[in-house]
Design a protein around this motif. Structure first.
Motif, PDB file in Angstrom:
ATOM      1  N   ASP A 212      25.216 109.853  60.508  1.00  0.00           N
ATOM      2  CA  ASP A 212      23.815 109.702  60.316  1.00  0.00           C
ATOM      3  C   ASP A 212      23.139 110.889  59.850  1.00  0.00           C
ATOM      4  OD1 ASP A 212      24.439 111.571  62.309  1.00  0.00           O
ATOM      5  OD2 ASP A 212      23.529 110.471  64.006  1.00  0.00           O
ATOM      6  N   ALA A 213      23.826 111.771  59.042  1.00  0.00           N
ATOM      7  CA  ALA A 213      23.045 112.649  58.347  1.00  0.00           C
ATOM      8  C   ALA A 213      22.044 112.245  57.418  1.00  0.00           C
ATOM      9  CB  ALA A 213      24.190 113.311  57.383  1.00  0.00           C
ATOM     10  N   VAL A 214      20.908 113.018  57.614  1.00  0.00           N
ATOM     11  CA  VAL A 214      19.780 112.783  56.701  1.00  0.00           C
ATOM     12  C   VAL A 214      19.634 114.027  55.697  1.00  0.00           C
ATOM     13  CG1 VAL A 214      17.314 112.300  56.743  1.00  0.00           C
ATOM     14  CG2 VAL A 214      18.391 111.475  58.157  1.00  0.00           C
ATOM     15  N   VAL A 215      20.063 113.825  54.561  1.00  0.00           N
ATOM     16  CA  VAL A 215      20.176 114.618  53.475  1.00  0.00           C
ATOM     17  C   VAL A 215      19.225 114.614  52.511  1.00  0.00           C
ATOM     18  CG1 VAL A 215      21.894 116.010  52.015  1.00  0.00           C
ATOM     19  CG2 VAL A 215      22.705 114.794  54.003  1.00  0.00           C
ATOM     20  N   LEU A 216      18.617 115.699  52.113  1.00  0.00           N
ATOM     21  CA  LEU A 216      17.458 115.704  51.146  1.00  0.00           C
ATOM     22  C   LEU A 216      18.101 116.307  49.783  1.00  0.00           C
ATOM     23  CD1 LEU A 216      14.526 117.076  53.325  1.00  0.00           C
ATOM     24  CD2 LEU A 216      15.526 114.721  53.086  1.00  0.00           C
ATOM     25  N   LEU A 217      18.574 115.543  48.826  1.00  0.00           N
ATOM     26  CA  LEU A 217      18.955 116.260  47.468  1.00  0.00           C
ATOM     27  C   LEU A 217      17.830 116.360  46.417  1.00  0.00           C
ATOM     28  CD1 LEU A 217      22.219 113.788  47.393  1.00  0.00           C
ATOM     29  CD2 LEU A 217      21.925 116.281  48.255  1.00  0.00           C
ATOM     30  N   GLY A 218      17.876 117.568  46.078  1.00  0.00           N
ATOM     31  CA  GLY A 218      17.139 117.988  45.036  1.00  0.00           C
ATOM     32  C   GLY A 218      17.306 117.617  43.767  1.00  0.00           C
ATOM     33  N   GLU A 219      16.529 117.853  42.884  1.00  0.00           N
ATOM     34  CA  GLU A 219      16.798 117.658  41.368  1.00  0.00           C
ATOM     35  C   GLU A 219      15.896 118.408  40.463  1.00  0.00           C
ATOM     36  OE1 GLU A 219      14.496 113.806  39.754  1.00  0.00           O
ATOM     37  OE2 GLU A 219      15.873 113.203  41.246  1.00  0.00           O
ATOM     38  N   VAL A 220      16.598 118.891  39.198  1.00  0.00           N
ATOM     39  CA  VAL A 220      15.564 119.005  38.337  1.00  0.00           C
ATOM     40  C   VAL A 220      15.370 117.995  37.507  1.00  0.00           C
ATOM     41  CG1 VAL A 220      15.070 120.755  36.293  1.00  0.00           C
ATOM     42  CG2 VAL A 220      16.563 121.539  38.147  1.00  0.00           C
ATOM     43  N   HIS A 221      13.988 117.418  37.235  1.00  0.00           N
ATOM     44  CA  HIS A 221      14.096 116.050  36.867  1.00  0.00           C
ATOM     45  C   HIS A 221      14.681 115.929  35.574  1.00  0.00           C
ATOM     46  CE1 HIS A 221      11.384 115.340  40.168  1.00  0.00           C
ATOM     47  NE2 HIS A 221      10.476 116.192  39.683  1.00  0.00           N
ATOM     48  N   ASP A 222      14.611 116.877  34.566  1.00  0.00           N
ATOM     49  CA  ASP A 222      15.223 116.562  33.036  1.00  0.00           C
ATOM     50  C   ASP A 222      16.546 116.864  32.797  1.00  0.00           C
ATOM     51  OD1 ASP A 222      14.416 119.240  32.973  1.00  0.00           O
ATOM     52  OD2 ASP A 222      13.196 118.977  31.166  1.00  0.00           O
ATOM     53  N   ASN A 223      17.215 117.359  33.876  1.00  0.00           N
ATOM     54  CA  ASN A 223      18.524 117.907  33.617  1.00  0.00           C
ATOM     55  C   ASN A 223      19.552 117.075  34.054  1.00  0.00           C
ATOM     56  OD1 ASN A 223      21.009 119.492  33.924  1.00  0.00           O
ATOM     57  ND2 ASN A 223      19.940 121.356  34.195  1.00  0.00           N
ATOM     58  N   ALA A 224      20.217 116.572  32.655  1.00  0.00           N
ATOM     59  CA  ALA A 224      21.242 115.459  32.864  1.00  0.00           C
ATOM     60  C   ALA A 224      22.741 116.115  33.834  1.00  0.00           C
ATOM     61  CB  ALA A 224      21.706 114.952  31.715  1.00  0.00           C
ATOM     62  N   ALA A 225      22.849 117.023  33.728  1.00  0.00           N
ATOM     63  CA  ALA A 225      24.209 117.827  34.446  1.00  0.00           C
ATOM     64  C   ALA A 225      23.727 117.708  35.936  1.00  0.00           C
ATOM     65  CB  ALA A 225      24.296 119.372  33.998  1.00  0.00           C
ATOM     66  N   VAL A 226      22.624 117.969  36.533  1.00  0.00           N
ATOM     67  CA  VAL A 226      22.244 117.883  37.677  1.00  0.00           C
ATOM     68  C   VAL A 226      22.252 116.611  38.255  1.00  0.00           C
ATOM     69  CG1 VAL A 226      20.270 117.962  39.526  1.00  0.00           C
ATOM     70  CG2 VAL A 226      20.576 119.904  37.752  1.00  0.00           C
ATOM     71  N   HIS A 227      21.625 115.514  37.397  1.00  0.00           N
ATOM     72  CA  HIS A 227      21.842 114.046  37.863  1.00  0.00           C
ATOM     73  C   HIS A 227      23.296 113.814  37.913  1.00  0.00           C
ATOM     74  CE1 HIS A 227      17.443 113.077  37.950  1.00  0.00           C
ATOM     75  NE2 HIS A 227      17.333 113.792  36.802  1.00  0.00           N
ATOM     76  N   ASP A 228      24.098 114.034  37.258  1.00  0.00           N
ATOM     77  CA  ASP A 228      25.624 113.604  37.055  1.00  0.00           C
ATOM     78  C   ASP A 228      26.184 114.215  38.233  1.00  0.00           C
ATOM     79  OD1 ASP A 228      27.770 112.276  35.564  1.00  0.00           O
ATOM     80  OD2 ASP A 228      28.501 114.357  35.614  1.00  0.00           O
ATOM     81  N   PHE A 229      25.867 115.479  38.480  1.00  0.00           N
ATOM     82  CA  PHE A 229      26.636 115.989  39.708  1.00  0.00           C
ATOM     83  C   PHE A 229      26.131 115.468  41.008  1.00  0.00           C
ATOM     84  CE2 PHE A 229      26.691 119.090  43.174  1.00  0.00           C
ATOM     85  CZ  PHE A 229      27.830 119.854  42.950  1.00  0.00           C
ATOM     86  N   ARG A 230      24.972 115.291  40.908  1.00  0.00           N
ATOM     87  CA  ARG A 230      24.511 114.615  42.552  1.00  0.00           C
ATOM     88  C   ARG A 230      24.980 113.187  42.545  1.00  0.00           C
ATOM     89  NH1 ARG A 230      18.066 114.023  43.130  1.00  0.00           N
ATOM     90  NH2 ARG A 230      18.459 112.344  41.529  1.00  0.00           N
ATOM     91  N   PHE A 231      24.958 112.317  41.381  1.00  0.00           N
ATOM     92  CA  PHE A 231      25.618 111.042  41.518  1.00  0.00           C
ATOM     93  C   PHE A 231      26.910 111.058  41.894  1.00  0.00           C
ATOM     94  CE2 PHE A 231      27.651 107.594  39.449  1.00  0.00           C
ATOM     95  CZ  PHE A 231      27.266 106.548  40.414  1.00  0.00           C
ATOM     96  N   ARG A 232      27.747 111.939  41.344  1.00  0.00           N
ATOM     97  CA  ARG A 232      29.244 111.718  41.657  1.00  0.00           C
ATOM     98  C   ARG A 232      29.488 112.325  43.134  1.00  0.00           C
ATOM     99  NH1 ARG A 232      31.944 115.901  39.416  1.00  0.00           N
ATOM    100  NH2 ARG A 232      30.253 116.912  38.325  1.00  0.00           N
ATOM    101  N   ALA A 233      28.747 113.151  43.615  1.00  0.00           N
ATOM    102  CA  ALA A 233      29.019 113.469  45.022  1.00  0.00           C
ATOM    103  C   ALA A 233      28.533 112.107  45.752  1.00  0.00           C
ATOM    104  CB  ALA A 233      27.923 114.638  45.453  1.00  0.00           C
ATOM    105  N   LEU A 234      27.337 111.774  45.741  1.00  0.00           N
ATOM    106  CA  LEU A 234      26.970 110.419  46.257  1.00  0.00           C
ATOM    107  C   LEU A 234      28.119 109.326  46.256  1.00  0.00           C
ATOM    108  CD1 LEU A 234      24.753 109.078  47.923  1.00  0.00           C
ATOM    109  CD2 LEU A 234      23.618 108.708  45.991  1.00  0.00           C
ATOM    110  N   GLU A 235      28.349 109.216  45.068  1.00  0.00           N
ATOM    111  CA  GLU A 235      29.478 107.902  44.914  1.00  0.00           C
ATOM    112  C   GLU A 235      30.662 108.381  45.582  1.00  0.00           C
ATOM    113  OE1 GLU A 235      31.081 105.790  40.971  1.00  0.00           O
ATOM    114  OE2 GLU A 235      31.186 108.097  40.783  1.00  0.00           O
TER     115      GLU A 235
END
Length: 276
Positions: A42-65
């Motif tokens: 039941d964790a509520v986790v707030l995952l940040g981002e640098v909006h235009d950084n593809a590496a950040v988005h890819d990293f976050r998605f892989r963890a979530l997936e």
């Protein structure tokens, strides 16, 4: 008003804690595993981002997936969808189940929003594949402008204002921190007369995102939002006790998160240089 709206658009895409743990991205796969380890129950986790950084988005998605594949079934709240588009989002899911592109087209903000939807499509597709709630969490640009002009009562009910403590003076560190972040995010070029109103608009966005997450706390939830919104000292965590903030950053900074992960920086022109 056109000037104010442009400032609000930029703010949307800019934007007392224990010391944050910081990890460098020398081994991205291992760090994705570490981040995925926070995403359970039941964790509520707030995952940040640098909006235009593809590496950040890819990293976050892989963890979530990885977390979802391992059995986590959170609600996914997204800054990229404005809260009044929730009905459009839900309708799109019913009309074309599993069609991420259709959902984005039907529920994204009207007009030119600035979001690169290629970064968010994998998350939407993941949520559809596993039948996870997708929550439109953001205050719209139009509502943000109302807060600048009229205050919190323009977008929240009296009960919501009282529950959030917005009917009383906010702690100076919180309001001044938001004011400083707005000023820095606009390269010091924002008229001083707008700073207080813009700070209120950012606070209203954080309150709206916190309210969007609360109904899902019992099942677990994740918020995808800019690093400024997930800051523990001035962001969504101020309005959402028990949440865990994770800054996904391009470099060291003094801002407060429960955990920081440093990822490769995106090469880009200095946005402030063009204003000099």
């Amino acid at each position: 008003m056109r000037l104010l709206m442009s400032f609000l658009a930029a703010a949307t895409l800019a934007a007392c804690a224990t010391p944050a743990r910081t990890d460098r991205a020398a081994a991205p796969a291992a760090q994705a595993d570490q981040l995925a380890g926070l995403l359970e129950g039941d964790a509520v986790v707030l995952l940040g981002e640098v909006h235009d950084n593809a590496a950040v988005h890819d990293f976050r998605f892989r963890a979530l997936e990885r977390a979802v594949a391992a059995g986590w079934r959170p609600a996914i709240a997204m800054e990229q969808f404005d809260r009044e588009r929730q009905a459009d989002l839900d309708r799109a899911r019913q009309e074309r189940p599993g069609d991420a592109d259709y959902l984005i087209e039907q529920a994204k903000p009207a007009g030119k929003s600035g979001w690169n939807w290629a970064f968010y499509r994998p998350v939407v597709a993941l949520a559809l594949r596993y039948d996870l709630p997708i929550v439109a969490a953001n205050l719209s640009r139009a509502d943000g402008a109302k807060v600048v002009r009229e205050g919190y009562a323009a977008v929240f009910t009296p009960a919501q204002i009282a529950a959030a403590g917005l009917d009383k003076p906010l702690p100076a560190a919180l309001f001044d921190g938001q004011r400083e972040a707005v000023d820095r995010g606009h390269c010091g070029k924002l008229p001083a007369s707008l700073l207080d109103g813009m700070a209120r608009a950012q606070i209203a966005r954080d309150v709206a995102m916190a309210e969007a997450l609360k109904p899902y706390a019992g099942r677990g939830a994740v918020l995808l939002a800019g690093n400024g919104h997930v800051r523990r000292d001035i962001g969504v965590p101020r309005w959402l006790p028990g949440s865990v903030s994770v800054g996904l950053l391009e470099g060291e900074n003094a801002e407060r998160y429960d955990r920081k992960l440093l990822l490769p920086a995106q090469q880009r022109p200095d946005p402030c240089a063009a204003l000099d």
